[in-house]
Design a protein around this motif. Structure first.
Motif, short mmCIF file in Angstrom:
data_model
loop_
_atom_site.label_atom_id
_atom_site.label_comp_id
_atom_site.label_asym_id
_atom_site.label_seq_id
_atom_site.Cartn_x
_atom_site.Cartn_y
_atom_site.Cartn_z
N LYS A 164 0.85 -1.19 0.00
CA LYS A 164 0.00 0.00 0.00
C LYS A 164 0.88 1.24 0.00
N ILE A 165 0.60 2.16 -0.92
CA ILE A 165 1.36 3.40 -1.02
C ILE A 165 0.93 4.32 0.12
N LYS A 166 1.86 4.66 1.01
CA LYS A 166 1.56 5.46 2.19
C LYS A 166 2.09 6.89 2.11
N HIS A 167 3.18 7.08 1.37
CA HIS A 167 3.83 8.38 1.29
C HIS A 167 4.27 8.63 -0.15
N VAL A 168 4.09 9.88 -0.62
CA VAL A 168 4.54 10.28 -1.95
C VAL A 168 5.29 11.61 -1.80
N PHE A 169 6.50 11.67 -2.34
CA PHE A 169 7.35 12.85 -2.21
C PHE A 169 7.73 13.40 -3.58
N ASP A 170 7.85 14.71 -3.68
CA ASP A 170 8.59 15.36 -4.77
C ASP A 170 9.75 16.10 -4.14
N THR A 171 10.96 15.85 -4.64
CA THR A 171 12.14 16.51 -4.09
C THR A 171 12.11 18.01 -4.33
N HIS A 172 11.35 18.45 -5.35
CA HIS A 172 11.25 19.88 -5.66
C HIS A 172 10.10 20.07 -6.64
N TYR A 193 4.03 15.01 -0.06
CA TYR A 193 5.01 15.93 0.51
C TYR A 193 5.65 16.78 -0.58
N LEU A 194 5.80 18.08 -0.29
CA LEU A 194 6.44 19.01 -1.21
C LEU A 194 7.17 20.07 -0.39
N PRO A 195 8.38 20.47 -0.79
CA PRO A 195 9.08 21.52 -0.04
C PRO A 195 8.28 22.82 -0.05
N PRO A 196 7.99 23.41 1.10
CA PRO A 196 7.15 24.62 1.13
C PRO A 196 7.75 25.81 0.40
N LYS A 197 9.08 25.90 0.34
CA LYS A 197 9.70 27.02 -0.37
C LYS A 197 9.47 26.93 -1.88
N ASP A 198 9.14 25.73 -2.38
CA ASP A 198 8.79 25.57 -3.79
C ASP A 198 7.28 25.63 -4.00
N ALA A 199 6.53 25.70 -2.92
CA ALA A 199 5.08 25.51 -3.00
C ALA A 199 4.29 26.78 -2.71
N GLU A 200 4.94 27.93 -2.78
CA GLU A 200 4.26 29.16 -2.41
C GLU A 200 3.09 29.50 -3.33
N GLU A 201 3.11 28.98 -4.57
CA GLU A 201 2.04 29.29 -5.52
C GLU A 201 1.13 28.12 -5.81
N VAL A 202 1.33 26.97 -5.14
CA VAL A 202 0.49 25.82 -5.45
C VAL A 202 -0.93 26.06 -4.95
N VAL A 203 -1.90 25.40 -5.59
CA VAL A 203 -3.30 25.64 -5.26
C VAL A 203 -3.95 24.38 -4.70
N PHE A 204 -3.15 23.47 -4.15
CA PHE A 204 -3.67 22.24 -3.57
C PHE A 204 -3.04 22.04 -2.19
N GLN A 205 -3.59 21.12 -1.43
CA GLN A 205 -3.09 20.81 -0.10
C GLN A 205 -1.91 19.85 -0.20
N HIS A 232 19.05 23.87 -7.21
CA HIS A 232 18.29 23.68 -8.46
C HIS A 232 16.99 24.47 -8.36
N THR A 233 16.33 24.33 -7.22
CA THR A 233 15.25 25.22 -6.83
C THR A 233 15.55 25.66 -5.40
N ILE A 234 14.82 26.64 -4.90
CA ILE A 234 15.07 27.13 -3.55
C ILE A 234 14.59 26.13 -2.50
N GLY A 235 13.71 25.22 -2.89
CA GLY A 235 13.20 24.24 -1.94
C GLY A 235 13.79 22.85 -2.07
N SER A 236 14.66 22.63 -3.05
CA SER A 236 15.17 21.29 -3.33
C SER A 236 15.58 20.55 -2.07
N THR A 237 15.15 19.30 -1.98
CA THR A 237 15.38 18.49 -0.79
C THR A 237 15.88 17.11 -1.21
N SER A 238 16.90 16.62 -0.52
CA SER A 238 17.44 15.28 -0.77
C SER A 238 16.96 14.32 0.31
#
Length: 375
Positions: A164-172, A193-205, A232-238
């Motif tokens: 079962k898929i429990k977590h989904v991430f985008d590094t940026h 999950y999405l880095p908040p510094k890359d998500a300032e303009e997103v329109v979803f939760q 690469h982006t200001i929110g990039s996460t490894s």
């Protein structure tokens, strides 16, 4: 003689197995020069199909009779027509079903390795686009990192593995391809999950992905730890997975480093990129296996088709990690960049949730090679 219809999976196996293949690409010259099916032992002949409408007799001497021959076009129709002409001339030939469109969309899942307590890590290799996605599996649960837009590939694979898929991430926030991350999360009930510094303009939760975020997959407690790594982006996460693997997103590749300009802020972000590569990553173990979100050239593939290498080896061999002068580094990563990805601004808008193009439009937006790296 015979005509065979090959799918993208069959061609992918030939790339991964390092087999010989002769490709007759009947797209226009500019399309072929920009993007083709890469294989270490592939040979190519590019003749636009409209130059062959009156017959293929003139090119027959250039087409080997002792190798497998594959005809390729944009969507299939032209390659089938030329393949039929070659067969009538007495040649065995194949054509690619769905053309370069199908090649761009195909993903090959390959097991990277085992994790503590019986877990597994898979890399999904999108050979036609250079994208790399990941699935971590442990005791009935799964996490996905940097999924591309073909969500059914990941959900079907999870079903096959009975997890079962429990977590989904985008590094940026991706700019070269459309993410499937939040759509997988919506379909499965997983957290996205999405880095908040890359998500300032997103329109979803979404769930904020910040430095130090740790999730555990399955009862075997496979740790997935987030490391803030901008550039690469200001929110990039490894991510460090199981103290063994370093998922670098688009910050560090096997043969290059990430470009800082896809939000128009190269001069602002180049310093962040250097700090990530020359300080944050230097504090990590050399024994970590780097798993990037993209590859640029076919030579980055290992013998088993995976794209992976020890961090210590990259510190020694990757030119982008060995530019000691800061001004030279700034020059390299801001003045020597390849063309920007096709429709990258629109792709960012899609990934923010601001626009929802039709599937055919999404295909056209993604057409072309990966261009996330500094040359």
């Amino acid at each position: 003689m015979s005509i065979q219809k090959w799918n993208a999976s069959q061609v992918a196996k030939k790339v991964i197995n390092n087999e010989e293949l002769f490709i007759l690409d009947v797209r226009n010259a500019d399309a072929f020069e920009d993007w083709k099916i890469d294989g270490r032992r592939f040979e190519y002949l590019n003749i636009p199909y409209f130059e062959l409408l009156d017959g293929i007799e003139e090119i027959l001497p250039e087409i080997p009779s002792d190798k497998e021959v594959l005809v390729v076009c944009a969507k299939e129709g032209s390659s089938l027509m030329i393949a039929e002409m070659l067969a009538e001339a007495g040649r065995d030939v194949a054509y690619l079903a769905g053309g370069m469109k199908s090649w761009s969309e195909y993903l090959e899942p390959i097991k990277v390795g085992d994790l503590t307590g019986g877990g597994e890590l898979y890399q999904f290799v999108r050979l036609g686009k250079g994208c790399l996605s990941y699935m971590i599996i442990s005791e009935g649960e799964a996490a996905i990192i940097d999924a591309v837009r073909f969500t059914n590939i990941f959900t079907s694979f999870a079903e096959q593995q009975n997890v079962k898929i429990k977590h989904v991430f985008d590094t940026h926030l991706h700019a070269d391809h459309i993410s499937g991350g939040r759509h997988i999360a919506e379909a499965t009930g997983a957290a996205y999950y999405l880095p908040p510094k890359d998500a300032e303009e997103v329109v979803f939760q979404y769930t904020p992905l910040v430095d130090g975020t740790t999730v555990q997959i399955g009862a075997s407690k496979i740790d997935v730890g987030a490391i803030y790594s901008p550039g690469h982006t200001i929110g990039s996460t490894s991510f460090v997975v199981d103290n063994k693997y370093l998922l670098t997103g688009d910050i560090l590749f096997i043969d290059s480093i990430g470009r800082p300009d896809l939000a128009g802020l190269a001069d602002d972000w180049v310093g962040d990129l250097r700090v990530t590569l020359y300080k944050r990553y230097r504090e990590l173990s050399d024994e970590l296996i780097v798993l990037p979100a993209h590859f640029m050239i076919i030579d980055e593939l290992n013998e088993d088709g995976t794209v992976a290498k020890r961090l210590g080896d990259l510190f020694a061999q990757n030119h982008g990690l060995n530019i000691q002068d800061e001004e030279e580094f700034r020059h390299v990563v801001t003045d020597q960049l390849p063309p920007q990805p096709n429709a990258y601004q629109e792709i960012r808008q899609v990934n923010m949730g601001k626009i929802t193009p039709a599937p055919d439009e999404q295909t056209e937006m993604e057409i072309g090679p990966n261009r996330c790296a500094v040359r």
